[in-house]
Design an enzyme around this catalytic site. Structure first.
Site, PDB file in Angstrom:
ATOM      1  N   ASN A   7      44.143  73.727  28.449  1.00 25.37           N
ATOM      2  CA  ASN A   7      43.456  72.683  27.677  1.00 25.37           C
ATOM      3  C   ASN A   7      42.386  73.386  26.843  1.00 25.37           C
ATOM      4  OD1 ASN A   7      42.014  70.530  26.716  1.00 25.37           O
ATOM      5  ND2 ASN A   7      41.780  69.512  28.693  1.00 25.37           N
ATOM      6  N   ARG A  88      47.974  71.149  26.569  1.00 32.24           N
ATOM      7  CA  ARG A  88      47.535  69.787  26.294  1.00 32.24           C
ATOM      8  C   ARG A  88      47.249  69.711  24.797  1.00 32.24           C
ATOM      9  NH1 ARG A  88      41.869  67.183  25.789  1.00 32.24           N
ATOM     10  NH2 ARG A  88      42.514  65.035  25.651  1.00 32.24           N
ATOM     11  N   HIS A 177      44.371  59.482  25.734  1.00 32.44           N
ATOM     12  CA  HIS A 177      44.494  59.500  27.208  1.00 32.44           C
ATOM     13  C   HIS A 177      45.933  59.219  27.643  1.00 32.44           C
ATOM     14  CE1 HIS A 177      39.994  58.184  27.657  1.00 32.44           C
ATOM     15  NE2 HIS A 177      40.086  59.512  27.763  1.00 32.44           N
ATOM     16  N   GLY A 205      36.454  57.213  32.524  1.00 29.63           N
ATOM     17  CA  GLY A 205      35.690  58.440  32.803  1.00 29.63           C
ATOM     18  C   GLY A 205      34.470  58.408  31.913  1.00 29.63           C
ATOM     19  N   ARG A 236      30.138  56.405  23.871  1.00 27.26           N
ATOM     20  CA  ARG A 236      30.769  55.775  22.700  1.00 27.26           C
ATOM     21  C   ARG A 236      30.587  54.257  22.746  1.00 27.26           C
ATOM     22  NH1 ARG A 236      35.985  58.877  23.798  1.00 27.26           N
ATOM     23  NH2 ARG A 236      35.598  60.937  22.911  1.00 27.26           N
ATOM     24  N   ASP A 278      25.801  58.641  32.441  1.00 30.63           N
ATOM     25  CA  ASP A 278      26.498  58.908  33.698  1.00 30.63           C
ATOM     26  C   ASP A 278      26.378  57.701  34.625  1.00 30.63           C
ATOM     27  OD1 ASP A 278      27.065  59.852  36.402  1.00 30.63           O
ATOM     28  OD2 ASP A 278      27.119  61.845  35.491  1.00 30.63           O
ATOM     29  N   GLY A 326      36.900  59.620  36.358  1.00 28.68           N
ATOM     30  CA  GLY A 326      35.623  59.781  37.074  1.00 28.68           C
ATOM     31  C   GLY A 326      35.023  58.498  37.630  1.00 28.68           C
ATOM     32  N   GLU A 329      37.925  56.271  39.699  1.00 26.15           N
ATOM     33  CA  GLU A 329      38.306  56.795  41.014  1.00 26.15           C
ATOM     34  C   GLU A 329      37.153  56.767  42.015  1.00 26.15           C
ATOM     35  OE1 GLU A 329      39.979  60.763  40.529  1.00 26.15           O
ATOM     36  OE2 GLU A 329      41.100  60.055  38.790  1.00 26.15           O
ATOM     37  N   GLU A 380      46.259  65.085  34.805  1.00 29.40           N
ATOM     38  CA  GLU A 380      46.947  65.352  33.544  1.00 29.40           C
ATOM     39  C   GLU A 380      47.596  66.732  33.540  1.00 29.40           C
ATOM     40  OE1 GLU A 380      44.183  63.528  30.261  1.00 29.40           O
ATOM     41  OE2 GLU A 380      43.149  63.616  32.169  1.00 29.40           O
TER      42      GLU A 380
HETATM   43  P1  ADP Z   1      35.915  62.846  31.077  1.00 31.15           P
HETATM   44  O1  ADP Z   1      36.122  61.613  30.247  1.00 31.15           O
HETATM   45  O2  ADP Z   1      34.871  63.751  30.523  1.00 31.15           O
HETATM   46  O3  ADP Z   1      37.199  63.523  31.503  1.00 31.15           O
HETATM   47  P2  ADP Z   1      35.648  62.181  33.892  1.00 31.15           P
HETATM   48  O4  ADP Z   1      36.915  61.435  34.087  1.00 31.15           O
HETATM   49  O5  ADP Z   1      35.498  63.482  34.562  1.00 31.15           O
HETATM   50  O6  ADP Z   1      35.231  62.279  32.380  1.00 31.15           O
HETATM   51  O7  ADP Z   1      34.471  61.206  34.375  1.00 31.15           O
HETATM   52  C1  ADP Z   1      33.136  61.621  34.321  1.00 31.15           C
HETATM   53  C2  ADP Z   1      32.267  60.453  34.688  1.00 31.15           C
HETATM   54  O8  ADP Z   1      32.620  59.951  35.984  1.00 31.15           O
HETATM   55  C3  ADP Z   1      30.792  60.845  34.838  1.00 31.15           C
HETATM   56  O9  ADP Z   1      30.143  60.768  33.611  1.00 31.15           O
HETATM   57  C4  ADP Z   1      30.290  59.809  35.799  1.00 31.15           C
HETATM   58  O10 ADP Z   1      29.787  58.721  35.041  1.00 31.15           O
HETATM   59  C5  ADP Z   1      31.497  59.329  36.549  1.00 31.15           C
HETATM   60  N1  ADP Z   1      31.433  59.625  37.981  1.00 31.15           N
HETATM   61  C6  ADP Z   1      31.792  60.749  38.623  1.00 31.15           C
HETATM   62  N2  ADP Z   1      31.565  60.635  39.958  1.00 31.15           N
HETATM   63  C7  ADP Z   1      31.065  59.384  40.164  1.00 31.15           C
HETATM   64  C8  ADP Z   1      30.632  58.639  41.304  1.00 31.15           C
HETATM   65  N3  ADP Z   1      30.657  59.156  42.519  1.00 31.15           N
HETATM   66  N4  ADP Z   1      30.173  57.384  41.107  1.00 31.15           N
HETATM   67  C9  ADP Z   1      30.111  56.847  39.863  1.00 31.15           C
HETATM   68  N5  ADP Z   1      30.514  57.484  38.760  1.00 31.15           N
HETATM   69  C10 ADP Z   1      30.985  58.737  38.896  1.00 31.15           C
END
Ligand code: ADP
Length: 395
Positions: A7, A88, A177, A205, A236, A278, A326, A329, A380
């Site tokens: 990637n 990717r 995605h 995420g 965004r 976050d 993120g 899950e 992915e």
């Molecule tokens: P990307 O879109 O960059 O691939 P990810 O799928 O890795 O992002 O998701 C990242 C986001 O997931 C972080 O910004 C955070 O907001 C969220 N995240 C990760 N762990 C947790 C958690 N335990 N509880 C809530 N949100 C989480």
């Protein structure tokens, strides 16, 4: 059978090396600040982590170091063990509806579509050329982020703008995605032994999108011409009234690109909360009584709920709502709030199952819920490796 999945960004390169016999990740890593000062890499394998700051002037340097290290760290005994490289790829416009073997034509198309993904497509080409140089006889496969959404029909992919904008300039919904949405679709299809599912998949995420999927095919998705549209995300804005753009340009003395930059990087959860993009920070803020964090959270859940409701109608019901990435899950409060917002559709989740489903495959709805709700971790890279293997075995 060993396959590297790559990637590439404009100054970075992430990789995973899979042993496809058992789909196990043998090594993974990240090369950063390529072509910038202080470039470095991390390689993880066998419970170990190697980190080094080293000059990398371009992607070819990074790929050469990566392959040297795989051999010198005894992760593989020689480069001949690498059977394929899966890339990717971001934008395949409406030409690429499936994964492809990378040829000169694919490289040319990636270059020609640069306008549609100015950061990603050129980076993809750099990485492809680097691997071509170092592993000239190894099959390379490209998996496009846009491909899964190519089954979306005209009624959904066209914007309500003059037709010439599409025919002349390619203005339409492409969606992104796609590799993740397809991975979740294939995982649910295989785990449940059914190919006739109606799925609403929520990839939440830092970036986020929802897809409506019927019989394994995507029929609608929230991202559009670019990843800026659809749901509100970490930074965004998602969908806004486009007239806001010239209005803010005038008020702030900005040009269009500067406003778009704010919509991409300073909006969403960050913009509404004025605190963070976050979700973990937002949830902490809520616990501490921060009303702006609560507003940002509620707004985020409301927007996701409304798209789910819209896709529920479009699919004429749904078998599954799935949460991935993120936030999807890992955040049970997010899933709980969205599902509570959906209770008039007969959707109910089991609180303890929801809280226990942290980053793992699980059904979190109650037995009497009218739609099953699942958490499905996305992968992915594994899908890219599987597609690469498919071409190796079938060509
Ligand atoms: P990307 O879109 O960059 O691939 P990810 O799928 O890795 O992002 O998701 C990242 C986001 O997931 C972080 O910004 C955070 O907001 C969220 N995240 C990760 N762990 C947790 C958690 N335990 N509880 C809530 N949100 C989480």
């Amino acid at each position: 059978m060993k396959i590297i999945c790559v990637n590439a960004g404009s100054s970075s390169l992430k990789f995973k090396l899979f042993n496809m016999k058992n789909e196990e990740v043998i090594a993974s890593g990240l090369f950063e600040r390529i072509g910038i000062s202080n470039s470095d890499y991390i390689i993880k394998f066998n419970g170990q982590k190697i980190e080094q700051e080293i000059e990398m002037n371009n992607h070819l340097d990074a790929v050469q170091i990566l392959l040297d290290k795989l051999v010198s760290l005894n992760i593989i005994s020689s480069l001949s063990e690498i059977d394929g490289v899966g890339h990717r790829l971001v934008h395949g416009k409406d030409k690429y509806k499936d994964s492809v073997i990378i040829t000169d034509e694919v490289i040319q198309d990636l270059t020609d579509y640069k306008e549609f993904a100015p950061l990603h497509n050129p980076a993809n080409v750099l990485a492809i050329n680097a691997f071509r140089e170092v592993l000239p006889n190894v099959m390379m496969v490209g998996v496009f982020d846009t491909a899964f959404h190519q089954s979306i029909e005209e009624e959904n992919y066209l914007y309500a703008v003059p037709r010439e904008w599409y025919s002349e300039y390619g203005v339409r919904k492409y969606g992104f995605h796609g590799t993740s949405h397809r991975y979740i679709t294939e995982t649910l299809t295989s785990k449940l032994g059914r190919s006739d599912l109606k799925i609403i998949n929520c990839h939440i995420g830092n970036g986020g999108s929802l897809s409506a999927i019927k019989n394994g095919k995507c029929i609608n998705t929230t991202m559009g011409f670019t990843p800026l549209s659809g749901i509100m995300m970490g930074t965004r804005s998602g969908d806004i009234d486009s007239s806001i753009i010239p209005y803010v340009m005038e008020k702030e003395g900005m040009n269009a690109n500067e406003v778009i930059d704010v919509l991409n990087k300073q909006s969403g959860l960050l913009g509404v909360s004025s605190k963070s993009e976050d979700m973990r920070d937002i949830l902490r803020g809520i616990d501490e009584g921060d009303t702006e964090c609560l507003l940002a959270f509620n707004k985020y859940c409301r927007i996701v709920t409304n798209f789910i409701a819209s896709y529920y109608v479009e699919l004429e019901g749904a078998d599954i709502i799935s949460f991935t990435a993120g936030v999807g899950e890992n955040s049970y409060p997010f899933r709980k709030k969205v599902c509570e917002n959906l209770k008039c559709l007969g959707i109910k989740i089991d609180d303890s199952k929801n809280e226990e489903a942290f980053g793992k495959y699980a059904k979190i709805s109650t037995d009497d819920s009218l739609v099953d709700v699942y958490v499905v971790p996305t992968d992915e890279e594994l899908l890219i490796a599987r597609d690469t293997l498919h071409f190796i075995q079938n060509v």
